[in-house]
Design a protein around this motif. Structure first.
Motif, short mmCIF file in Angstrom:
data_model
loop_
_atom_site.label_atom_id
_atom_site.label_comp_id
_atom_site.label_asym_id
_atom_site.label_seq_id
_atom_site.Cartn_x
_atom_site.Cartn_y
_atom_site.Cartn_z
N HIS A 1 0.83 -1.21 0.00
CA HIS A 1 0.00 0.00 0.00
C HIS A 1 0.87 1.26 0.00
O HIS A 1 0.52 2.25 -0.65
CB HIS A 1 -0.93 0.03 1.21
N LEU A 2 1.98 1.24 0.73
CA LEU A 2 2.89 2.40 0.74
C LEU A 2 3.45 2.64 -0.66
O LEU A 2 3.50 3.78 -1.14
CB LEU A 2 4.01 2.17 1.76
N HIS A 3 3.85 1.58 -1.32
CA HIS A 3 4.38 1.67 -2.69
C HIS A 3 3.32 2.23 -3.64
O HIS A 3 3.62 3.05 -4.51
CB HIS A 3 4.83 0.28 -3.15
N GLU A 4 2.06 1.81 -3.45
CA GLU A 4 0.96 2.25 -4.32
C GLU A 4 0.41 3.61 -3.95
O GLU A 4 -0.42 4.16 -4.69
CB GLU A 4 -0.16 1.20 -4.27
N GLY B 1 4.57 10.41 -5.25
CA GLY B 1 4.88 9.04 -5.61
C GLY B 1 5.94 8.44 -4.72
O GLY B 1 6.75 9.16 -4.13
N SER B 2 5.91 7.13 -4.61
CA SER B 2 6.89 6.41 -3.81
C SER B 2 7.23 5.09 -4.49
O SER B 2 6.36 4.45 -5.08
CB SER B 2 6.33 6.08 -2.42
N VAL B 3 8.47 4.71 -4.39
CA VAL B 3 8.90 3.38 -4.78
C VAL B 3 9.50 2.74 -3.54
O VAL B 3 10.45 3.28 -2.96
CB VAL B 3 9.93 3.41 -5.94
N TRP C 1 11.27 8.47 -2.71
CA TRP C 1 10.09 9.29 -2.44
C TRP C 1 10.13 10.53 -3.30
O TRP C 1 11.11 11.27 -3.30
CB TRP C 1 10.11 9.64 -0.96
N THR C 2 9.06 10.79 -4.03
CA THR C 2 8.92 12.02 -4.79
C THR C 2 7.92 12.91 -4.06
O THR C 2 6.77 12.51 -3.83
CB THR C 2 8.43 11.75 -6.23
N LEU C 3 8.40 14.07 -3.65
CA LEU C 3 7.55 15.01 -2.92
C LEU C 3 6.59 15.72 -3.88
O LEU C 3 6.80 15.73 -5.10
CB LEU C 3 8.41 16.04 -2.19
N ARG C 4 5.57 16.31 -3.35
CA ARG C 4 4.56 17.00 -4.14
C ARG C 4 5.19 18.08 -5.03
O ARG C 4 4.75 18.31 -6.15
CB ARG C 4 3.51 17.62 -3.20
N ASP C 5 6.27 18.72 -4.54
CA ASP C 5 6.93 19.78 -5.33
C ASP C 5 7.91 19.23 -6.36
O ASP C 5 8.61 19.99 -7.02
CB ASP C 5 7.62 20.78 -4.41
N GLY C 6 7.98 17.89 -6.50
CA GLY C 6 8.85 17.27 -7.50
C GLY C 6 10.22 16.86 -6.98
O GLY C 6 10.94 16.14 -7.66
N GLN C 7 10.57 17.32 -5.79
CA GLN C 7 11.87 16.95 -5.23
C GLN C 7 11.88 15.44 -4.95
O GLN C 7 10.89 14.87 -4.50
CB GLN C 7 12.12 17.73 -3.93
N GLN C 8 13.04 14.82 -5.25
CA GLN C 8 13.17 13.39 -5.04
C GLN C 8 14.16 13.10 -3.92
O GLN C 8 15.23 13.70 -3.86
CB GLN C 8 13.61 12.71 -6.33
#
Length: 135
Positions: free
Chosen positions: A14-17, A56-58, A85-92
């Protein structure tokens, strides 16, 4: 019947999704999360906050470990994984962490989760913009 280990595997999926409802469903109704960034929160507000800050998260599992010394009837499972982890502002951000899950006697739902990772590199990259401010 599901086991604590099955619940942790489901949690990681669920965390990945990015499935907030699925994450919360892994917890007891009064389940809590202890986070280095956000402090201690009930599961629902914690995962709502995570969803609001993420795009998003992998999740790449490294290992799952079951406690040999949990209280009688209780269980503890630790999940060690890489979090891209990709933050809402696009930072990875990329880091490894361990989530320690505690289960009450006879339950396959998470009572408490402690998130463990070195916050120093992350705080250098994103500052405290996701910390709870004010009180």
């Amino acid at each position: 019947m599901s086991t604590a280990l099955d619940t942790v595997r489901r949690y990681l999926r669920h965390l990945h999704e990015g499935d907030t409802a699925g994450l919360v469903s892994c917890f007891e109704p009064d389940g809590v999360v202890h986070s280095p960034f956000l402090g201690t929160l009930a599961a629902q507000p914690f995962f709502d906050k995570l969803a609001a800050s993420s795009s998003g998260s992998v999740i790449t599992p490294i290992d799952l470990l079951v406690s040999a010394d949990a209280a009688p009837g209780a269980q503890r499972v630790a999940a060690w994984f890489r979090y891209d982890w990709t933050l809402r502002d696009g930072q990875q951000l990329s880091f490894t962490c361990v989530d320690v899950f505690s289960f009450g006697p006879g339950s396959d739902r998470i009572a408490q989760m402690h998130i463990v990772y070195d916050t120093h590199p992350l705080r250098e990259q994103v500052g405290d913009k996701y910390a709870i401010s004010g009180g």
